[in-house]
Scaffold this motif. Structure first.
Motif, PDB file in Angstrom:
ATOM      1  N   PRO A  75       0.812  -1.222   0.000  1.00 33.86           N
ATOM      2  CA  PRO A  75       0.000   0.000   0.000  1.00 33.86           C
ATOM      3  C   PRO A  75       0.840   1.264   0.000  1.00 33.86           C
ATOM      4  O   PRO A  75       0.376   2.296  -0.455  1.00 33.86           O
ATOM      5  CB  PRO A  75      -0.837  -0.130   1.282  1.00 33.86           C
ATOM      6  CG  PRO A  75      -0.859  -1.588   1.576  1.00 33.86           C
ATOM      7  CD  PRO A  75       0.464  -2.109   1.099  1.00 33.86           C
ATOM      8  N   GLY A  76       2.047   1.190   0.521  1.00 35.55           N
ATOM      9  CA  GLY A  76       2.872   2.386   0.572  1.00 35.55           C
ATOM     10  C   GLY A  76       3.581   2.704  -0.717  1.00 35.55           C
ATOM     11  O   GLY A  76       4.230   3.731  -0.848  1.00 35.55           O
ATOM     12  N   GLU A 122       0.227   2.832  -5.721  1.00 36.56           N
ATOM     13  CA  GLU A 122      -1.022   2.684  -5.011  1.00 36.56           C
ATOM     14  C   GLU A 122      -1.418   3.961  -4.291  1.00 36.56           C
ATOM     15  O   GLU A 122      -2.589   4.248  -4.136  1.00 36.56           O
ATOM     16  CB  GLU A 122      -0.938   1.524  -4.022  1.00 36.56           C
ATOM     17  CG  GLU A 122      -0.875   0.155  -4.693  1.00 36.56           C
ATOM     18  CD  GLU A 122      -2.087  -0.096  -5.572  1.00 36.56           C
ATOM     19  OE1 GLU A 122      -3.208   0.171  -5.120  1.00 36.56           O
ATOM     20  OE2 GLU A 122      -1.911  -0.544  -6.709  1.00 36.56           O
ATOM     21  N   CYS A 123      -0.491   4.705  -3.792  1.00 36.17           N
ATOM     22  CA  CYS A 123      -0.777   5.994  -3.160  1.00 36.17           C
ATOM     23  C   CYS A 123      -0.579   7.070  -4.216  1.00 36.17           C
ATOM     24  O   CYS A 123       0.552   7.329  -4.648  1.00 36.17           O
ATOM     25  CB  CYS A 123       0.164   6.238  -1.979  1.00 36.17           C
ATOM     26  SG  CYS A 123      -0.135   5.115  -0.599  1.00 36.17           S
ATOM     27  N   THR A 148      -6.759   1.381  -1.885  1.00 35.36           N
ATOM     28  CA  THR A 148      -5.764   0.641  -1.109  1.00 35.36           C
ATOM     29  C   THR A 148      -4.796   1.548  -0.368  1.00 35.36           C
ATOM     30  O   THR A 148      -3.894   1.071   0.314  1.00 35.36           O
ATOM     31  CB  THR A 148      -4.977  -0.293  -2.039  1.00 35.36           C
ATOM     32  OG1 THR A 148      -4.411   0.466  -3.117  1.00 35.36           O
ATOM     33  CG2 THR A 148      -5.886  -1.377  -2.599  1.00 35.36           C
ATOM     34  N   CYS A 149      -4.989   2.831  -0.520  1.00 36.37           N
ATOM     35  CA  CYS A 149      -4.143   3.794   0.207  1.00 36.37           C
ATOM     36  C   CYS A 149      -5.045   4.939   0.657  1.00 36.37           C
ATOM     37  O   CYS A 149      -5.103   5.996   0.015  1.00 36.37           O
ATOM     38  CB  CYS A 149      -3.014   4.296  -0.695  1.00 36.37           C
ATOM     39  SG  CYS A 149      -1.875   5.442   0.141  1.00 36.37           S
TER      40      CYS A 149
END
Length: 1364
Positions: free
Chosen positions: A35-36, A40-41, A118-119
């Motif tokens: 997620p990081g 995704e972010c 997801t983020c």
């Protein structure tokens, strides 16, 4: 370097392992899995350019041609247009960012991202949409002003923190919060003396408490002193007197208390209120209050409190009160009509004489209003002893027509309370779900659990170190009762919704209303021009979660907080992967709706809280919206708006007429008044786990567009929405709504206002729902299933359901004015053969949720069971009902009714009928397997009586009410029919009256005839059954006077003869429909016509669904009545001497079980009459009888009454039959008389009267005695003495035989037992009386020359109803 290499060289395998693990870690944690990771972010994307535009309200921002910007700080711009591949991303993990702009438009490949699925976005981000409607800005033709718009090819992704959207209270919250988080102690009578509490200052908890009766004994005084001496220093002492504690209080105790710091205990007098708080060993910490109380009237209180601090720093408050309390209550209202002002004012003693026992001698207060409820001024001008006088003023003039009431005090009572509040100016909420995602500073709202939605309360969350995962501490105390538990089997837990989110979209508003729209400031004193979000057709992707919307929406069509506008299929069917959704949103303090789904399908709306909105909250608009799912959504405090007629309240409906045709006269309750939390314009949508927790009108309303409206015009064929099966409706709840928790009924007007129909477009009109497979009425029915629905504290209805197969299962209803009304399609079911049904459900009349009493609460009054105070749905005397029959057929099966108890003045009942009903009542309304708990047998059913709410009770449907008690679980007579007591069309000689119900228990085979009379005006019909010709039934017709025909709809007994008469000249054209006739069923009817009339009569079958009619025969005249029986259709018989045209009406075809008509269609007989001109009134009754009188016989024997172990409740009916008659055969005279009790018959052998006495508590026969004529005439004292010696609460049955003495002193005993005063007895007499302190409803005297008869049931035990 060398040293490091040396170390590595010593462990080459470790180095290789480390490199391998590093590579594996890199390979495993790909951007798709981590997620990081930047992919995704969205704010981690390296292609983004930091952007900080500063603050300039004139800066037009264009993000296009591949520009990708990362907003890193707060900014103010004029507008933002994201298009042609442009992207705007909001930076996370930073200081709060506030973006002010007039609008944001995203289209043609443009994208805006705030976090991702997801983020989730973790920081605080706000979009403030600014601008006034009148500031000169040019509105966009499609989006308008002050908006976020997502058009063709646009993407909007907003993903805030995951928070629990809403949950339930898990513990009841009381007004003031005093039972939450602490200690509460209260005592009154029976706990006299000095009461001591020892409190641990480190924990704020009670260590020990004791009571010392220093009124009764000096030893108690000594024990008190010893007790105080043993308390350790540093402990908190709460000491107070309850009732009286001074009589035997000695100096030892007085000095011990003085040593602790008291200054008043030494002089404590008789019944003086006194409270004291101190810390043992620190007299200076003491607080004390003392009142010298004299007499027995009025209240007096000594109260103390003190703030302390626990060892962990938490504050707690200790308070104590010692009181004499005089409870007060308002009397009922007393009307004062045409009052002539008197010089000294009006005497209360005069009013008291006119209303004995209802007004106290010395009122505490007086209140007066106009008849319409407007407050007037009152003043006490003179009082001397008991003679109070008062004057009423209306604008400085003496009142003439008004009403007045008085505040009266009850007897005083002692009261002592000790409270330890560990939440000082705060409250602990116990919740059903884990609320750890709720943080200090967040705002939440607790829904009302009473009738008024305005008892919803907002709170701010406080830090709480000691709270569990299922608790939160909030600032302040609740003003109202909020239930947090199941009460009487019904889940009444208050919803608790979170309003705060870390992503906020808000409209910037002015301090007060300004006129951006015609009349807008006539309805609202605040600015209603907020922001709005609109999603147009062809957007690329839209997903919103974890977002707060505040001050959004405008009182302009199409400008809503969330608006999907003509977007088509927005799920997989439309190519969206993942499907479109809005979830975990809070939408509050909105100015136009919450979520609008317009011409869009397949949208997921989940975990959304809509609070304090104007207009329908969750709204489907034009009719074609399908497959949308509303899952776990909460709506509360939904108020009227101006946009549509259905949004408007009465005032708006009358004032907003620009969308109507000139000359339109608004009828608000018909055309408007429908604002709802969930407004479903198409049944094919899913509602699961949703709560409608307060609307000015309705919680869930399924409304029907016969054709789609607005831009959706032409999207389906006419009638489609009325036949489409219902989507999933499961586990929903509705409470605190005014009109209803749920409605399935009505449509909207789909044509513009015109001279023909002046009502505005989309006004509320009539419609009927009949779900069928594929929305095709020719295909099989698909019942609309409503499961696990809860409706409580709705002022009018829990639910009103009209239409075809609508079935409810495992539902709960409580504290509604009317729990449930099941209504078919009216005169003819829209879907003949369908039925409405409820099974396995619970109905509670007046639950343990008594609500909160407010100042001058006009709907606060006594409850039925315990007579204690409670909020009431509409008015104090409103007849509360569990299920209300209307039309039919209806099936009620396996349901429980709890706590329905009528008062003297309030006709509460479990089962009842629609009030003031002109329509038909179906004899196929079936009831079975009913359970009654805390429902007096007298309150099981009520047919109504003339008076408040029932009016004259003389409309056609009021007279023909009936239902079938299949197993006797209601009446104790299996297979019986419950009918109105005076409907002689379906009564027979053995029917048994139920006076408390105003009904009767009968047996028989019943059907209906519909008689349509054409070209009539105010024509009344009279129908007479030949075996009870002295009891005609008068019908006015079900239709309005303006229709071209009138329709009469009596329920009739099959295989009987009838005559029909008119109050004007008979109609020239009649159509008779055979309704609920099975093949072979028949009746014979004589229709009254003027002499000289000639006839043309035919029969046909009319298929209403296919609109096809087939002629089946012609009637020809016969000169012999007997020939009516020979063939069908065959003959009619015209008896010109009496003016009666006789027909035998016989069904020829089979009928489906619940259908009104046969499988082939409705069988009809049409009469066309050529009537001589200037004919008079067609009433042949005087000539018809006794010629056509028939003997009353019982075709279907009465069922045997259930007895003993067969009964399910302790209270039951006692069957009483009394009959006395004489008959003459030539010169022989035969007299017979008997009294029968629950099947045990007592014949009377001697002339005189027989008396049977029954215990009114248990129904046991106590005695039987006969008084011959010699006693009645010569020694009347003997019968007086016998009656005087009877125990109270005795049922007394009396029958006469022969030529008994019907006059004289002995008849006074009948008056003593409830008969009318100054009665005149005839030769035969049957009497059911009561020896007691009140007159029950069922006391009955029947006296006649030849025959007297009483067949009725009496409730056991006999209980006096409490007065309202």
């Amino acid at each position: 370097m060398k040293g490091k290499a040396g170390k590595a060289g010593k462990h080459p395998s470790l180095l290789k392992m480390g490199l391998a693990l590093s590579w594996l870690a890199f390979a495993f944690f790909t951007p798709a899995m981590f997620p990081g990771a930047s992919a995704e972010c969205p704010d981690h994307n390296p292609d983004l350019h930091p952007w900080s535009p500063g603050h300039n309200e004139d800066h037009h921002v264009h993000i296009g041609e591949g520009r990708r910007l990362l907003l890193t700080s707060s900014a103010t711009v004029h507008s933002i247009h994201i298009t042609d591949g442009g992207k705007l991303v909001i930076k996370d993990n930073t200081e709060p960012i506030v973006l002010r702009t007039r609008y944001i438009l995203i289209e043609n490949g443009g994208e805006m991202h705030v976090g991702s699925e997801t983020c989730l976005f973790q920081s605080n981000f706000s979009i403030i949409l600014f601008g006034r409607a009148d500031d000169g800005s040019e509105p966009d033709y499609y989006y308008g002003l002050k908006y976020i718009g997502v058009g063709q090819g646009g993407t909007l992704e907003m993903h805030g923190q995951k928070k629990l959207s809403w949950t339930f209270l898990n513990k009841t919250l009381h007004p003031g919060g005093m039972s939450e988080g602490g200690y509460y102690f209260e005592r009154s009578w029976g706990h006299r003396g000095v009461i001591v509490h020892v409190i641990n200052p480190k924990l704020g908890s009670v260590i020990h408490s004791d009571r010392f009766d220093t009124y009764k004994s000096k030893k108690e005084s000594e024990r008190l002193a010893q007790y105080l001496n043993t308390v350790a220093d540093g402990m908190i002492l709460s000491v107070a007197v309850n009732d009286e504690g001074s009589q035997n209080l000695d100096d030892t105790a007085r000095k011990a208390m003085t040593k602790l710091g008291s200054k008043h205990f030494l002089r404590l007098g008789f019944r003086h209120p006194w409270s004291f708080l101190t810390v043992k060993g620190d007299p200076s910490s003491s607080v004390e209050d003392h009142v010298e109380y004299h007499g027995h009237r009025g209240s007096a209180a000594a109260r103390v409190f003190k703030l302390f601090r626990t060892e962990n720093g938490e504050h707690f408050n200790v308070s104590s009160s010692s009181e004499w309390v005089q409870d007060v209550e308002w009397t009922e209202w007393f009307d004062k009509r045409q009052v002539t002002p008197s010089k000294g004012g009006e005497k209360i003693s005069d009013l008291r004489a006119a209303h004995p026992g209802k007004i106290c001698i010395r009122p505490i207060d007086i209140q007066a209003t106009t008849v319409d409820g407007i407050n007037l001024t009152t003043e006490v001008v003179y009082k001397s002893g008991q003679d109070y006088r008062f004057v009423c003023y209306n604008k400085n003039k003496a009142c003439q027509n008004y009403r007045v009431r008085f505040l009266c005090g009850k007897s005083v009572r002692p009261k002592l309370t000790v409270t330890i509040d560990t939440n000082v100016n705060s409250t602990i909420l116990r919740l059903t779900d884990n609320a750890q995602s709720w943080k200090a500073g967040d705002t939440l709202v607790i829904a009302s659990t009473d009738y008024s939605m305005y008892q919803a309360e907002e709170f701010q969350i406080l830090p709480c170190k000691t709270c569990t995962a299922y608790e939160v501490k909030v600032a302040g105390k609740p003003m109202y009762l909020h239930i947090g538990e199941e009460i009487d089997g019904v889940d009444m837990r208050a919803e608790v919704g979170l309003l705060s989110r870390n992503i906020l979209i808000m409209g910037e508003t002015e301090r007060k209303c300004y006129p951006y729209k015609n009349q807008i400031c006539s309805f609202f004193d605040f600015d209603t021009f907020g922001g709005h979000i609109k999603f147009g057709p062809g957007f690329k992707a839209v997903h919103l979660e974890g977002v707060e919307l505040k001050h959004m929406g405008q009182q302009i069509m199409g400008q809503y907080p969330i608006h999907f506008h003509l977007a088509g299929d927005v799920d997989e069917k439309g190519g969206y992967d993942p499907p479109t959704y809005v979830k975990d949103l809070s939408i509050h303090h909105t100015f136009s709706r919450c979520v609008t789904v317009h011409g869009s399908n397949g949208l997921l709306v989940k975990d959304v809280v809509g609070y304090d909105s104007l207009g329908h909250c969750f709204f489907t608009e034009d009719g074609p919206e399908e497959r949308n799912t509303f899952d776990h959504c909460l709506g509360l405090l939904v108020k009227a708006g101006t946009l549509l007629p259905s949004d408007r309240d009465s005032r708006m409906c009358k004032m907003i007429t620009e969308d109507s045709y000139p000359g339109y006269i608004p009828k608000p309750r018909q055309d408007c008044n429908a604002v709802s939390t969930f407004w479903m314009a198409n049944p094919n949508n899913n509602l699961v786990n949703c709560a409608a927790a307060g609307s000015e009108e309705t919680g869930f309303w399924f409304i029907f567009h016969h054709v789609p409206t607005g831009p959706s015009e032409g999207m389906y064929s006419p009638g489609y929405s009325e036949h489409i099966p219902l989507g999933k409706f499961y586990n929903n709840r509705a409470h605190s709504n005014y009109r209803a928790g749920m409605i399935i009924d009505n449509g909207v007007k789909t044509t513009e206002a015109s001279a023909k129909d002046k009502r505005p477009f989309l006004s509320i009109i009539s419609a009927r729902y009949s779900p069928h497979k594929d929305a095709d009425p020719l295909k099989p029915r698909e019942p609309a299933i409503i499961k696990h629905f809860i409706a409580y504290k709705n002022q009018d209805h829990g639910a009103w359901l009209r239409g075809g197969d609508v079935w409810m299962d495992h539902c709960q209803f409580a504290d509604n004015g009317i729990g449930l009304t099941l209504a078919s399609g009216g005169t003819f079911p829209y879907d003949d053969g369908s039925k409405q049904e409820i099974k396995n459900s619970l109905f509670v009349g007046e639950s343990g949720n008594v609500g909160t009493e407010m100042m001058d609460n006009r709907i606060w009054g006594p409850g039925g069971l315990d007579h204690s105070g409670r909020t009431l749905p509409i008015g104090q005397n409103f007849p509360i009902r569990g299920i209300q029959f209307y039309d039919g057929p209806i099936n009620i099966q396996n349901c429980t009714f709890r706590k329905f108890a009528a008062l003297d003045g309030r006709h509460t009942s479990a089962l009842a009928f629609r009030l003031n009903n002109a329509w038909q009542s179906c004899p196929n309304n079936n009831v079975s397997n009913i359970v009654f708990e805390d429902v007096p047998i007298t309150s099981r059913v009520f047919f109504g009586e003339p008076g408040p709410w029932f009016n004259l009770l003389n409309m056609d449907g009021d007279k023909t009410s009936v239902f079938h008690d299949i197993d006797g679980s209601v009446s104790e007579y299996p297979g019986s029919y419950i009918i109105k007591e005076d409907n002689w069309l379906i009564k027979h000689p053995d029917c048994i009256n139920v006076p408390d119900w105003r009904g009767a228990i009968c047996s028989g085979r019943y059907a209906q005839i519909y008689i349509q009379a054409y070209k009539t005006h105010n024509l009344g019909m009279k129908i007479i059954k030949n075996d009870y010709h002295d009891h005609p039934l008068h019908l006015e017709g079900a239709l309005t006077k303006s229709t071209h025909y009138q329709q009469y709809q009596p329920v009739i007994t099959l295989k009987k003869g009838y005559t029909i008469h008119w109050n004007q000249t008979a109609p020239a054209e009649l159509t008779i429909w055979l309704i609920n006739f099975n093949k072979g069923d028949w009746i014979r009817v004589g229709f009254c016509y003027p002499r000289g009339t000639t006839f043309s009569i035919l029969s046909d079958v009319h298929n209403r669904l296919l609109k096809r009619t087939s002629k089946t025969g012609t009637f020809v005249r016969t000169m012999q009545m007997e020939k009516l029986e020979q063939s069908y259709p065959g003959h009619y018989y015209w008896d010109e001497d009496t003016g009666l045209l006789f027909l035998k009406l016989k069904a020829q075809n089979e009928r489906e079980k619940f259908a009104f008509c046969s499988l082939k269609g409705c069988e009809r007989i049409k009469i066309k009459a050529l009537i001589p001109k200037h004919s008079g009134i067609s009433d042949c009754e005087a000539r018809a009888y006794p010629k056509y009188t028939e003997k009353a016989v019982v075709d279907v024997p009465m069922p045997k009454k259930l007895l003993g172990a067969q009964l399910k409740t302790k209270d039951h009916f006692l069957e009483v039959k009394i009959e006395t008659s004489k008959s003459r055969f030539f010169h022989l005279l035969n007299d017979f008389a008997y009294i029968e009790v629950d099947g045990k018959k007592f014949s009377i052998s001697e002339d005189g009267i027989q008396m049977i006495v029954i215990d009114g508590n248990y129904g046991k026969i106590l005695g039987r005695v006969t008084f011959r004529n010699t006693i009645l005439q010569g020694i009347p004292a003997q019968i007086h003495n016998y009656v005087d010696a009877l125990p109270d609460n005795s049922i007394v049955l009396i029958a006469s035989k022969g030529r008994y003495v019907s006059r004289g002193q002995w008849t006074r005993i009948l008056e003593k037992m409830g008969a009318d005063n100054n009665l005149r007895l005839k030769e035969k007499m049957a009497f059911v009386g009561f020896k007691g302190s009140f007159r029950p409803t069922w006391v009955t005297l029947n006296t006649a020359e030849d025959k007297a008869k009483v067949f009725e049931v009496v409730p056991i035990p006999v209980v006096k109803k409490k007065r309202l």
